[in-house]
Design a protein around this motif. Structure first.
Motif, PDB file in Angstrom:
ATOM      1  N   UNK A  73       0.837  -1.187   0.000  1.00  0.00           N
ATOM      2  CA  UNK A  73       0.000   0.000   0.000  1.00  0.00           C
ATOM      3  C   UNK A  73       0.878   1.246   0.000  1.00  0.00           C
ATOM      4  N   UNK A  74       0.616   2.171  -0.895  1.00  0.00           N
ATOM      5  CA  UNK A  74       1.367   3.416  -0.944  1.00  0.00           C
ATOM      6  C   UNK A  74       0.616   4.496  -0.194  1.00  0.00           C
ATOM      7  N   UNK A  75       1.366   5.418   0.397  1.00  0.00           N
ATOM      8  CA  UNK A  75       0.761   6.529   1.116  1.00  0.00           C
ATOM      9  C   UNK A  75       1.237   7.832   0.515  1.00  0.00           C
ATOM     10  N   UNK A  76       0.445   8.871   0.685  1.00  0.00           N
ATOM     11  CA  UNK A  76       0.780  10.181   0.167  1.00  0.00           C
ATOM     12  C   UNK A  76       1.617  10.945   1.187  1.00  0.00           C
ATOM     13  N   UNK A  77       2.308  11.967   0.703  1.00  0.00           N
ATOM     14  CA  UNK A  77       3.138  12.780   1.581  1.00  0.00           C
ATOM     15  C   UNK A  77       2.268  13.518   2.592  1.00  0.00           C
ATOM     16  N   UNK A  78       2.701  13.551   3.866  1.00  0.00           N
ATOM     17  CA  UNK A  78       1.906  14.186   4.909  1.00  0.00           C
ATOM     18  C   UNK A  78       2.559  15.440   5.475  1.00  0.00           C
ATOM     19  N   UNK A  79       3.545  15.992   4.760  1.00  0.00           N
ATOM     20  CA  UNK A  79       4.312  17.111   5.298  1.00  0.00           C
ATOM     21  C   UNK A  79       3.471  18.357   5.525  1.00  0.00           C
ATOM     22  N   UNK A  80       2.407  18.549   4.737  1.00  0.00           N
ATOM     23  CA  UNK A  80       1.593  19.754   4.878  1.00  0.00           C
ATOM     24  C   UNK A  80       0.203  19.447   5.413  1.00  0.00           C
ATOM     25  N   UNK A  81       0.034  18.287   6.024  1.00  0.00           N
ATOM     26  CA  UNK A  81      -1.282  17.882   6.504  1.00  0.00           C
ATOM     27  C   UNK A  81      -1.308  17.840   8.028  1.00  0.00           C
ATOM     28  N   UNK A  82      -2.477  18.083   8.606  1.00  0.00           N
ATOM     29  CA  UNK A  82      -2.571  18.020  10.068  1.00  0.00           C
ATOM     30  C   UNK A  82      -2.487  16.590  10.565  1.00  0.00           C
ATOM     31  N   UNK A  83      -2.043  16.432  11.793  1.00  0.00           N
ATOM     32  CA  UNK A  83      -2.126  15.127  12.442  1.00  0.00           C
ATOM     33  C   UNK A  83      -3.579  14.899  12.845  1.00  0.00           C
ATOM     34  N   UNK A  84      -4.042  13.671  12.731  1.00  0.00           N
ATOM     35  CA  UNK A  84      -5.409  13.327  13.102  1.00  0.00           C
ATOM     36  C   UNK A  84      -5.371  12.584  14.435  1.00  0.00           C
ATOM     37  N   UNK A  85      -5.986  13.165  15.461  1.00  0.00           N
ATOM     38  CA  UNK A  85      -6.045  12.540  16.780  1.00  0.00           C
ATOM     39  C   UNK A  85      -7.453  11.991  16.982  1.00  0.00           C
ATOM     40  N   UNK A  86      -7.564  10.676  17.103  1.00  0.00           N
ATOM     41  CA  UNK A  86      -8.848   9.991  17.224  1.00  0.00           C
ATOM     42  C   UNK A  86      -9.107   9.635  18.688  1.00  0.00           C
ATOM     43  N   UNK A  87     -10.291   9.982  19.175  1.00  0.00           N
ATOM     44  CA  UNK A  87     -10.617   9.759  20.585  1.00  0.00           C
ATOM     45  C   UNK A  87     -11.866   8.881  20.687  1.00  0.00           C
ATOM     46  N   UNK A  88     -11.708   7.733  21.306  1.00  0.00           N
ATOM     47  CA  UNK A  88     -12.802   6.765  21.409  1.00  0.00           C
ATOM     48  C   UNK A  88     -13.836   7.190  22.444  1.00  0.00           C
ATOM     49  N   UNK A  89     -14.960   6.482  22.444  1.00  0.00           N
ATOM     50  CA  UNK A  89     -16.010   6.752  23.407  1.00  0.00           C
ATOM     51  C   UNK A  89     -15.897   5.855  24.628  1.00  0.00           C
ATOM     52  N   UNK A  90     -16.951   5.853  25.430  1.00  0.00           N
ATOM     53  CA  UNK A  90     -16.992   4.996  26.609  1.00  0.00           C
ATOM     54  C   UNK A  90     -17.158   3.539  26.189  1.00  0.00           C
ATOM     55  N   UNK A  91     -16.749   2.634  27.070  1.00  0.00           N
ATOM     56  CA  UNK A  91     -16.880   1.189  26.863  1.00  0.00           C
ATOM     57  C   UNK A  91     -16.045   0.698  25.680  1.00  0.00           C
ATOM     58  N   UNK A  92     -15.071   1.493  25.256  1.00  0.00           N
ATOM     59  CA  UNK A  92     -14.262   1.151  24.084  1.00  0.00           C
ATOM     60  C   UNK A  92     -12.824   1.585  24.323  1.00  0.00           C
ATOM     61  N   UNK A  93     -11.976   1.352  23.325  1.00  0.00           N
ATOM     62  CA  UNK A  93     -10.609   1.861  23.370  1.00  0.00           C
ATOM     63  C   UNK A  93     -10.190   2.253  21.962  1.00  0.00           C
ATOM     64  N   UNK A  94      -8.933   2.605  21.794  1.00  0.00           N
ATOM     65  CA  UNK A  94      -8.466   3.115  20.514  1.00  0.00           C
ATOM     66  C   UNK A  94      -8.566   2.139  19.361  1.00  0.00           C
ATOM     67  N   UNK A  95      -8.661   0.842  19.655  1.00  0.00           N
ATOM     68  CA  UNK A  95      -8.752  -0.146  18.576  1.00  0.00           C
ATOM     69  C   UNK A  95     -10.065  -0.038  17.810  1.00  0.00           C
ATOM     70  N   UNK A  96     -11.033   0.699  18.358  1.00  0.00           N
ATOM     71  CA  UNK A  96     -12.293   0.884  17.649  1.00  0.00           C
ATOM     72  C   UNK A  96     -12.142   1.654  16.348  1.00  0.00           C
ATOM     73  N   UNK A  97     -11.001   2.308  16.161  1.00  0.00           N
ATOM     74  CA  UNK A  97     -10.732   3.059  14.930  1.00  0.00           C
ATOM     75  C   UNK A  97      -9.953   2.224  13.916  1.00  0.00           C
ATOM     76  N   UNK A  98      -9.897   0.920  14.104  1.00  0.00           N
ATOM     77  CA  UNK A  98      -9.031   0.065  13.292  1.00  0.00           C
ATOM     78  C   UNK A  98      -9.351   0.110  11.806  1.00  0.00           C
TER      79      UNK A  98
END
Length: 218
Positions: A1-26
């Motif tokens: 899988x190829x990815x595009x350059x991220x030098x001019x893009x914001x970082x994306x911070x994902x925040x899960x809800x209750x009863x879950x954890x970060x793996x919910x964004x898999x």
């Protein structure tokens, strides 16, 4: 899988809800990374609202450059507080999420417009005051858009949340930033959930969150 350059893009911070954890964004993380974004999924402890805000704020502060914070369900309240006063956060995205105003209680919002099936699905708090979702009701209330087998795994691995945090008023001086920074909301109003178009309303930030799936609040 190829990815595009991220030098001019914001970082994306994902925040899960209750009863879950970060793996919910898999399923979301690979899509964003393929488009060249740096993505971080916060692992909140759910021990208190203050602890979750502090953890999320620490992750946001650790990023270089601009940030787009994305909150699902309870995570919407968390990003609202964690991003307050941070000039590096260029947009907030609420995915079927809480966006409380000052002094509103997160728990009360569940039943603000009538009794909710979600409230009825909560099991009594354990000895330490942590809340779980009744495993028999988990699929229908939280994860109706996944297979029953997957929902059973989610129910078995659910991360409890401290009930006291849901009953505390949202801090004064912090509320949904209608006039502070761009924000977008995605609502889950039918089953099965559908793909929702979500894009920050800002010429400075472009974020292909149109492929984030809507989830029911938790």
């Amino acid at each position: 899988m190829t990815t595009k350059d991220n030098s001019d893009k914001p970082a994306i911070v994902l925040v899960h809800g209750a009863f879950a954890d970060g793996s919910g964004w898999q399923h979301v993380i690979p899509l964003l990374e393929q488009d060249g974004y740096t993505v971080i999924a916060v692992q909140n402890p759910l021990t208190s609202f203050g602890d979750d805000v502090a953890t999320t704020k620490r992750v946001i502060d650790a990023q270089k450059g601009s940030v787009v914070a994305v909150g699902h369900s309870y995570g919407g309240a968390v990003i609202t507080a964690a991003a307050a006063g941070n000039a590096h956060v260029k947009a907030l995205v609420y995915v079927a999420a809480f966006a409380p105003d000052a002094r509103e209680k997160i728990g009360e919002l569940l039943d603000k417009y009538g009794p909710s099936a979600f409230s009825a699905a909560l099991a009594p708090p354990d000895a330490a005051g942590f809340l779980y979702i009744d495993r028999a009701k988990f699929h229908d209330v939280v994860a109706k858009d996944v297979s029953l087998a997957e929902a059973r795994v989610m129910a078995a691995t659910q991360k409890p949340i401290a009930g006291a945090g849901l009953g505390r008023p949202f801090p004064r001086g912090i509320s949904w930033p209608r006039k502070i920074r761009p924000s977008n909301r995605s609502f889950s109003d039918s089953w099965p959930n559908e793909w929702a178009p979500i894009r920050p309303r800002s010429s400075r930030v472009t974020c292909p969150l149109s492929r984030i799936r809507k989830k029911s609040p938790n």
